[in-house]
Motif scaffolding. Sequence first.
Motif, PDB file in Angstrom:
ATOM      1  N   ASP A  81      35.025  45.422  42.934  1.00 32.13           N
ATOM      2  CA  ASP A  81      34.976  44.696  41.664  1.00 32.13           C
ATOM      3  C   ASP A  81      36.306  43.995  41.378  1.00 32.13           C
ATOM      4  OD1 ASP A  81      32.354  45.413  41.216  1.00 32.13           O
ATOM      5  OD2 ASP A  81      32.835  46.997  39.770  1.00 32.13           O
ATOM      6  N   TYR A  82      37.430  44.647  41.702  1.00 27.68           N
ATOM      7  CA  TYR A  82      38.735  44.003  41.521  1.00 27.68           C
ATOM      8  C   TYR A  82      38.847  42.775  42.431  1.00 27.68           C
ATOM      9  CZ  TYR A  82      40.194  48.537  39.499  1.00 27.68           C
ATOM     10  OH  TYR A  82      40.298  49.690  38.766  1.00 27.68           O
ATOM     11  N   VAL A  83      38.477  42.952  43.679  1.00 23.74           N
ATOM     12  CA  VAL A  83      38.583  41.876  44.667  1.00 23.74           C
ATOM     13  C   VAL A  83      37.725  40.678  44.273  1.00 23.74           C
ATOM     14  CG1 VAL A  83      37.993  41.264  47.049  1.00 23.74           C
ATOM     15  CG2 VAL A  83      39.261  43.360  46.583  1.00 23.74           C
ATOM     16  N   CYS A 108      50.056  39.524  39.840  1.00 28.55           N
ATOM     17  CA  CYS A 108      49.836  38.720  38.628  1.00 28.55           C
ATOM     18  C   CYS A 108      50.414  37.327  38.785  1.00 28.55           C
ATOM     19  CB  CYS A 108      50.463  39.410  37.425  1.00 28.55           C
ATOM     20  SG  CYS A 108      49.808  41.041  37.108  1.00 28.55           S
ATOM     21  N   GLY A 109      50.466  36.853  40.000  1.00 29.52           N
ATOM     22  CA  GLY A 109      50.956  35.498  40.248  1.00 29.52           C
ATOM     23  C   GLY A 109      52.443  35.347  40.007  1.00 29.52           C
ATOM     24  N   GLY A 110      53.188  36.447  40.185  1.00 26.34           N
ATOM     25  CA  GLY A 110      54.636  36.376  40.030  1.00 26.34           C
ATOM     26  C   GLY A 110      55.114  36.518  38.607  1.00 26.34           C
ATOM     27  N   GLN A 111      54.203  36.818  37.703  1.00 24.21           N
ATOM     28  CA  GLN A 111      54.591  36.959  36.311  1.00 24.21           C
ATOM     29  C   GLN A 111      54.308  38.390  35.857  1.00 24.21           C
ATOM     30  OE1 GLN A 111      52.604  34.072  33.922  1.00 24.21           O
ATOM     31  NE2 GLN A 111      52.924  32.447  35.388  1.00 24.21           N
ATOM     32  N   ASP A 112      55.180  38.904  35.020  1.00 20.08           N
ATOM     33  CA  ASP A 112      54.978  40.220  34.433  1.00 20.08           C
ATOM     34  C   ASP A 112      54.180  40.033  33.150  1.00 20.08           C
ATOM     35  OD1 ASP A 112      55.084  42.879  33.879  1.00 20.08           O
ATOM     36  OD2 ASP A 112      57.180  42.902  33.263  1.00 20.08           O
ATOM     37  N   VAL A 165      40.717  36.420  38.904  1.00 21.23           N
ATOM     38  CA  VAL A 165      40.447  35.894  40.243  1.00 21.23           C
ATOM     39  C   VAL A 165      41.699  35.997  41.103  1.00 21.23           C
ATOM     40  CG1 VAL A 165      39.924  33.787  41.536  1.00 21.23           C
ATOM     41  CG2 VAL A 165      38.535  34.406  39.550  1.00 21.23           C
ATOM     42  N   ALA A 166      42.853  35.666  40.527  1.00 20.84           N
ATOM     43  CA  ALA A 166      44.106  35.731  41.276  1.00 20.84           C
ATOM     44  C   ALA A 166      44.419  37.162  41.703  1.00 20.84           C
ATOM     45  CB  ALA A 166      45.256  35.162  40.440  1.00 20.84           C
ATOM     46  N   ILE A 167      44.218  38.124  40.823  1.00 26.04           N
ATOM     47  CA  ILE A 167      44.464  39.526  41.173  1.00 26.04           C
ATOM     48  C   ILE A 167      43.516  39.945  42.287  1.00 26.04           C
ATOM     49  CG2 ILE A 167      44.251  41.916  40.351  1.00 26.04           C
ATOM     50  CD1 ILE A 167      45.356  40.893  37.642  1.00 26.04           C
ATOM     51  N   GLY A 168      42.249  39.579  42.161  1.00 22.36           N
ATOM     52  CA  GLY A 168      41.277  39.899  43.205  1.00 22.36           C
ATOM     53  C   GLY A 168      41.648  39.283  44.541  1.00 22.36           C
ATOM     54  N   GLN A 169      42.088  38.041  44.512  1.00 21.77           N
ATOM     55  CA  GLN A 169      42.497  37.369  45.748  1.00 21.77           C
ATOM     56  C   GLN A 169      43.726  38.041  46.351  1.00 21.77           C
ATOM     57  OE1 GLN A 169      42.947  33.364  44.320  1.00 21.77           O
ATOM     58  NE2 GLN A 169      40.848  32.808  44.844  1.00 21.77           N
TER      59      GLN A 169
END
Length: 91
Positions: free
Chosen positions: A24-26, A52-56, A76-80
């Motif tokens: 589900d995360y992916v 998180c795409g380089g952001q906190d 989507v970015a986290i899953g990727q």
Amino acid sequence: MKRKELNQSKLASLVGVRQTTISDYVNAKAVPAADILFRIAQITGKPMEWFCGGQDITEEQSAGLEQESELRAKLVAIGQDIRHVLQKYEC
């Protein structure tokens, strides 16, 4: 040194969740809680910010996202990112 094999099932076991949860995360159907993401980061050797795409991103910022599309893009970015890490470790 040979790469360790890491797939969704193995990651799920190490994190303490079901394989379907990792799936589900992916697939951006769910977002991991901070403690789960922290464990994933520890296991994969990646900093939490990397997922998180380089952001906190804080809880306040997440709650303050006004548009669903912004949140979806982050999911989507986290899953990727999780998928990318898993692919690197698959034999």
